[in-house]
Design a protein around this motif. Structure first.
Motif, PDB file in Angstrom:
ATOM      1  N   GLN A 184       0.823  -1.211   0.000  1.00 38.42           N
ATOM      2  CA  GLN A 184       0.000   0.000   0.000  1.00 38.42           C
ATOM      3  C   GLN A 184       0.858   1.262   0.000  1.00 38.42           C
ATOM      4  O   GLN A 184       0.509   2.253  -0.643  1.00 38.42           O
ATOM      5  CB  GLN A 184      -0.931   0.014   1.214  1.00 38.42           C
ATOM      6  CG  GLN A 184      -2.147  -0.851   1.052  1.00 38.42           C
ATOM      7  CD  GLN A 184      -3.106  -0.713   2.220  1.00 38.42           C
ATOM      8  OE1 GLN A 184      -2.693  -0.545   3.360  1.00 38.42           O
ATOM      9  NE2 GLN A 184      -4.383  -0.774   1.920  1.00 38.42           N
ATOM     10  N   THR A 185       1.957   1.229   0.705  1.00 37.63           N
ATOM     11  CA  THR A 185       2.848   2.391   0.733  1.00 37.63           C
ATOM     12  C   THR A 185       3.493   2.610  -0.629  1.00 37.63           C
ATOM     13  O   THR A 185       3.596   3.750  -1.101  1.00 37.63           O
ATOM     14  CB  THR A 185       3.932   2.204   1.805  1.00 37.63           C
ATOM     15  OG1 THR A 185       3.304   2.024   3.064  1.00 37.63           O
ATOM     16  CG2 THR A 185       4.855   3.385   1.857  1.00 37.63           C
ATOM     17  N   THR A 196       2.352   1.699  -3.555  1.00 39.40           N
ATOM     18  CA  THR A 196       1.383   2.035  -4.606  1.00 39.40           C
ATOM     19  C   THR A 196       0.497   3.222  -4.242  1.00 39.40           C
ATOM     20  O   THR A 196      -0.327   3.634  -5.045  1.00 39.40           O
ATOM     21  CB  THR A 196       0.488   0.827  -4.916  1.00 39.40           C
ATOM     22  OG1 THR A 196      -0.203   0.441  -3.729  1.00 39.40           O
ATOM     23  CG2 THR A 196       1.297  -0.330  -5.457  1.00 39.40           C
ATOM     24  N   SER A 197       0.633   3.742  -3.045  1.00 42.08           N
ATOM     25  CA  SER A 197      -0.160   4.886  -2.556  1.00 42.08           C
ATOM     26  C   SER A 197      -1.656   4.600  -2.541  1.00 42.08           C
ATOM     27  O   SER A 197      -2.467   5.502  -2.681  1.00 42.08           O
ATOM     28  CB  SER A 197       0.119   6.145  -3.386  1.00 42.08           C
ATOM     29  OG  SER A 197       1.462   6.503  -3.283  1.00 42.08           O
ATOM     30  N   GLN A 210      -4.647   3.646  -0.237  1.00 40.39           N
ATOM     31  CA  GLN A 210      -4.916   3.673   1.200  1.00 40.39           C
ATOM     32  C   GLN A 210      -6.352   3.244   1.507  1.00 40.39           C
ATOM     33  O   GLN A 210      -7.039   3.857   2.293  1.00 40.39           O
ATOM     34  CB  GLN A 210      -4.653   5.080   1.759  1.00 40.39           C
ATOM     35  CG  GLN A 210      -3.228   5.527   1.619  1.00 40.39           C
ATOM     36  CD  GLN A 210      -2.251   4.615   2.340  1.00 40.39           C
ATOM     37  OE1 GLN A 210      -2.547   4.111   3.418  1.00 40.39           O
ATOM     38  NE2 GLN A 210      -1.102   4.388   1.731  1.00 40.39           N
TER      39      GLN A 210
END
Length: 76
Positions: free
Chosen positions: A39-40, A42-43, A45
């Motif tokens: 998630q970090t 690929t941004s 959230q």
């Protein structure tokens, strides 16, 4: 049943609880870490992306480990 026996029984009970819950918690922690990294990078959230895999891994781990857990509890 004296206080020493109760303390010893509680100590054994807590150790047994750690042995039973440890593998599932460790597996879920690894999956959560991996999802957080993805998630970090690929941004993305979205909370469902993090929650659904954890629930699936927990369910599968508990289903696969049920026989071993029951054997441990019966032997306790």
């Amino acid at each position: 049943m004296g206080p020493d026996m109760v303390a010893d029984l509680m100590r054994k009970l807590l150790i047994e609880a750690l042995l039973l819950s440890g593998p599932v918690l460790l597996l879920v922690a690894v999956v959560s870490f991996a999802i957080s990294v993805v998630q970090t990078l690929t941004s993305i959230q979205d909370q469902t992306i993090a929650t659904v895999p954890r629930l699936l891994v927990t369910t599968v781990a508990l289903l696969l480990g049920t026989q071993w857990m029951l054997h441990q509890l019966v032997s306790y």
